[in-house]
Scaffold this motif. Sequence first.
Motif, PDB file in Angstrom:
ATOM      1  N   LEU A  21      12.440   8.935   9.202  1.00 54.50           N
ATOM      2  CA  LEU A  21      11.525   7.925   8.672  1.00 54.50           C
ATOM      3  C   LEU A  21      10.825   7.227   9.835  1.00 54.50           C
ATOM      4  CD1 LEU A  21      13.689   6.351   5.816  1.00 54.50           C
ATOM      5  CD2 LEU A  21      11.620   7.722   5.521  1.00 54.50           C
ATOM      6  N   TYR A  22       9.578   6.786   9.589  1.00 45.20           N
ATOM      7  CA  TYR A  22       8.738   6.271  10.665  1.00 45.20           C
ATOM      8  C   TYR A  22       8.133   4.911  10.321  1.00 45.20           C
ATOM      9  CZ  TYR A  22       8.663  11.279  11.835  1.00 45.20           C
ATOM     10  OH  TYR A  22       9.016  12.580  12.120  1.00 45.20           O
ATOM     11  N   TRP A  23       7.887   4.124  11.377  1.00 43.08           N
ATOM     12  CA  TRP A  23       7.165   2.859  11.260  1.00 43.08           C
ATOM     13  C   TRP A  23       6.233   2.718  12.462  1.00 43.08           C
ATOM     14  CZ3 TRP A  23      12.126   3.756  10.032  1.00 43.08           C
ATOM     15  CH2 TRP A  23      12.567   3.379   8.751  1.00 43.08           C
ATOM     16  N   TYR A  24       5.078   2.115  12.245  1.00 47.07           N
ATOM     17  CA  TYR A  24       4.167   1.900  13.371  1.00 47.07           C
ATOM     18  C   TYR A  24       3.120   0.853  13.019  1.00 47.07           C
ATOM     19  CZ  TYR A  24       0.765   2.598  17.057  1.00 47.07           C
ATOM     20  OH  TYR A  24      -0.087   2.396  18.113  1.00 47.07           O
ATOM     21  N   HIS A  25       2.868  -0.042  13.961  1.00 47.57           N
ATOM     22  CA  HIS A  25       1.705  -0.933  13.903  1.00 47.57           C
ATOM     23  C   HIS A  25       1.472  -1.517  15.291  1.00 47.57           C
ATOM     24  CE1 HIS A  25       3.703  -4.957  14.140  1.00 47.57           C
ATOM     25  NE2 HIS A  25       4.708  -4.323  13.591  1.00 47.57           N
ATOM     26  N   PHE A  29       0.834  -1.197   0.000  1.00 51.23           N
ATOM     27  CA  PHE A  29       0.000   0.000   0.000  1.00 51.23           C
ATOM     28  C   PHE A  29       0.871   1.251   0.000  1.00 51.23           C
ATOM     29  CE2 PHE A  29      -3.722  -2.516   0.869  1.00 51.23           C
ATOM     30  CZ  PHE A  29      -4.795  -1.703   0.553  1.00 51.23           C
ATOM     31  N   GLY A  30       1.921   1.271   0.838  1.00 52.24           N
ATOM     32  CA  GLY A  30       2.817   2.422   0.878  1.00 52.24           C
ATOM     33  C   GLY A  30       3.535   2.637  -0.441  1.00 52.24           C
ATOM     34  N   LEU A  31       4.021   1.558  -1.027  1.00 56.76           N
ATOM     35  CA  LEU A  31       4.746   1.639  -2.298  1.00 56.76           C
ATOM     36  C   LEU A  31       3.891   2.263  -3.390  1.00 56.76           C
ATOM     37  CD1 LEU A  31       7.141   0.693  -4.214  1.00 56.76           C
ATOM     38  CD2 LEU A  31       5.804  -1.397  -4.526  1.00 56.76           C
ATOM     39  N   LEU A  32       2.669   1.774  -3.553  1.00 52.86           N
ATOM     40  CA  LEU A  32       1.848   2.184  -4.689  1.00 52.86           C
ATOM     41  C   LEU A  32       1.116   3.500  -4.463  1.00 52.86           C
ATOM     42  CD1 LEU A  32       0.432  -1.264  -5.841  1.00 52.86           C
ATOM     43  CD2 LEU A  32       2.265   0.064  -6.872  1.00 52.86           C
ATOM     44  N   THR A  33       0.876   3.871  -3.198  1.00 48.29           N
ATOM     45  CA  THR A  33       0.223   5.165  -2.937  1.00 48.29           C
ATOM     46  C   THR A  33       1.223   6.273  -2.692  1.00 48.29           C
ATOM     47  OG1 THR A  33       0.067   4.835  -0.529  1.00 48.29           O
ATOM     48  CG2 THR A  33      -1.776   4.022  -1.892  1.00 48.29           C
ATOM     49  N   GLY A  34       2.478   5.926  -2.325  1.00 49.16           N
ATOM     50  CA  GLY A  34       3.473   6.941  -2.006  1.00 49.16           C
ATOM     51  C   GLY A  34       3.220   7.633  -0.682  1.00 49.16           C
ATOM     52  N   MET A  35       2.342   7.077   0.127  1.00 47.48           N
ATOM     53  CA  MET A  35       1.906   7.696   1.381  1.00 47.48           C
ATOM     54  C   MET A  35       2.053   6.678   2.505  1.00 47.48           C
ATOM     55  SD  MET A  35      -1.971   9.089   2.079  1.00 47.48           S
ATOM     56  CE  MET A  35      -2.476   9.908   3.577  1.00 47.48           C
ATOM     57  N   TYR A  36       2.465   7.147   3.692  1.00 49.72           N
ATOM     58  CA  TYR A  36       2.452   6.254   4.839  1.00 49.72           C
ATOM     59  C   TYR A  36       1.052   5.655   4.976  1.00 49.72           C
ATOM     60  CZ  TYR A  36       7.011   7.693   6.738  1.00 49.72           C
ATOM     61  OH  TYR A  36       8.350   7.912   6.945  1.00 49.72           O
ATOM     62  N   GLN A  37       0.967   4.356   4.798  1.00 52.16           N
ATOM     63  CA  GLN A  37      -0.339   3.694   4.787  1.00 52.16           C
ATOM     64  C   GLN A  37      -1.022   3.740   6.157  1.00 52.16           C
ATOM     65  OE1 GLN A  37       2.619   2.176   4.254  1.00 52.16           O
ATOM     66  NE2 GLN A  37       2.819   1.011   6.151  1.00 52.16           N
ATOM     67  N   GLN A  38      -0.255   3.949   7.214  1.00 53.17           N
ATOM     68  CA  GLN A  38      -0.858   4.072   8.545  1.00 53.17           C
ATOM     69  C   GLN A  38      -1.790   5.276   8.621  1.00 53.17           C
ATOM     70  OE1 GLN A  38       2.434   3.973   7.873  1.00 53.17           O
ATOM     71  NE2 GLN A  38       3.532   2.610   9.279  1.00 53.17           N
ATOM     72  N   LYS A  39      -1.567   6.270   7.757  1.00 51.44           N
ATOM     73  CA  LYS A  39      -2.381   7.487   7.793  1.00 51.44           C
ATOM     74  C   LYS A  39      -3.809   7.237   7.329  1.00 51.44           C
ATOM     75  CE  LYS A  39       1.459  10.752   7.341  1.00 51.44           C
ATOM     76  NZ  LYS A  39       2.072  11.836   6.534  1.00 51.44           N
TER      77      LYS A  39
END
Length: 431
Positions: free
Chosen positions: A361-365, A51-61
């Motif tokens: 850079l950020y990561w979260y789940h 999702f992040g790759l194809l949208t270019g957006m942090y998918q968590q948002k």
Amino acid sequence: MILADDMGYGDARCYGYDNLVPTPNIDRIAKEGVRFTQGYVSASACGPSRFGLLTGMYQQKFGIQWNQDTWDDLKNGVEETLENNRIPEGQLLINQALSRAGYVTGMSGKYNLPGYPETTFDEYKWIMHFGGQYFPDENGHYAGVDESVARGGHKRILWGPEREGDIYLTDRLGDHAVGFIERHKDKPFFYYLAFNAPHSPMQAKTSLKPQVAHLKTEATKMYGAMLLSMDENIGKVLDKLDELGLTENTLVAFASDNGATFAYNVDWPENWPKELLGSVGPLRGNKGSNYEGGNRIPYLIRWPGKLPAGQVYDHAVSTLDLYPTFCAAGNADIPSSAHLDGTNLLPFLKGEKTGRPHETLYWYHDNSGCVVQGDYKLLVWQDKHWLYNLTEDLGEQHDLAKAKPEIVERLMRKYRSFVDPLPPPLNPAKR
């Protein structure tokens, strides 16, 4: 844009680590382009990462924290379509942005996004949601591929094919890419080759057994053979570009969707050990973790007409950056309605810009995440945290949190600034 599935940081020979099998075509991209030593995904699991790759957006948002947030119906039981789905309105996918700029777009392989088995690409075939059988059944169908059931079942097939003439799925994906390039050689094109290899189920071509005989366990041999097949098909694509005289004017990117993983036990022999397939090299952790072995991946870009060959780039980059980078290469406008968290890497790779592409850079789940800024990484799990200097301690063995509380405080503020505004995950009950 070429994406592997569950390929470890140390699996490509050009990175110089364990290297189970030769990867000459992946290495060719590095030799003729740029090899990134600190390339990251936006999540250490396949669904959110893609999702992040194809949208270019942090998918968590938009509520995509983990795999379970990607596959259920929307709230109130609404079935997703290409027009009504969990991607924010106006957030065009990378292929849609390039379509607006006149590019014909194509895809084969693992999709993960809404609308499966339909996609937003102009041409697509051999599409999977999460995975597929590598050999067809007696009717020529690959379970999990181009079917309405998003999570197709698998049966035990180890070395194959079982029937003469059956074609290995990885070869199908590569052949579709080559055919697409041949059909559209005279016009601008964008192709997304999204391998499901070397992801489970462990199924490989018998013809490759001699090339993996040196590996110790049966599962590792199969993993090595799956890597060999993927690399061979990457070679088909590169050779077709050469044949058609398109190499100099074609940007090729290669990455993995996350780090190496333990093989999924999909009806395989009970005496096989549960082992990490592939290599994370000097890193700690694996797929599913926020250690570097989960999020740091092989990451390469080649554009012979524009970028110097053999470049090694050490600053942190993300697969979020591929969207703006491809759009810049293709003179495609970023949609005004889109929110991109990535950076166009071309000015940095050409020497037109200095410094780091990303300050942070950020990561979260699920109450777990991390933040990387410069040399330092803050790892957070619930109310606990650890601090590492990645330049001096790539293996994340020495916690500096007590020794450097001021850095912890600074990075924790950054972390909270990212996490606190996030919406809840789309499927909070399935945790």
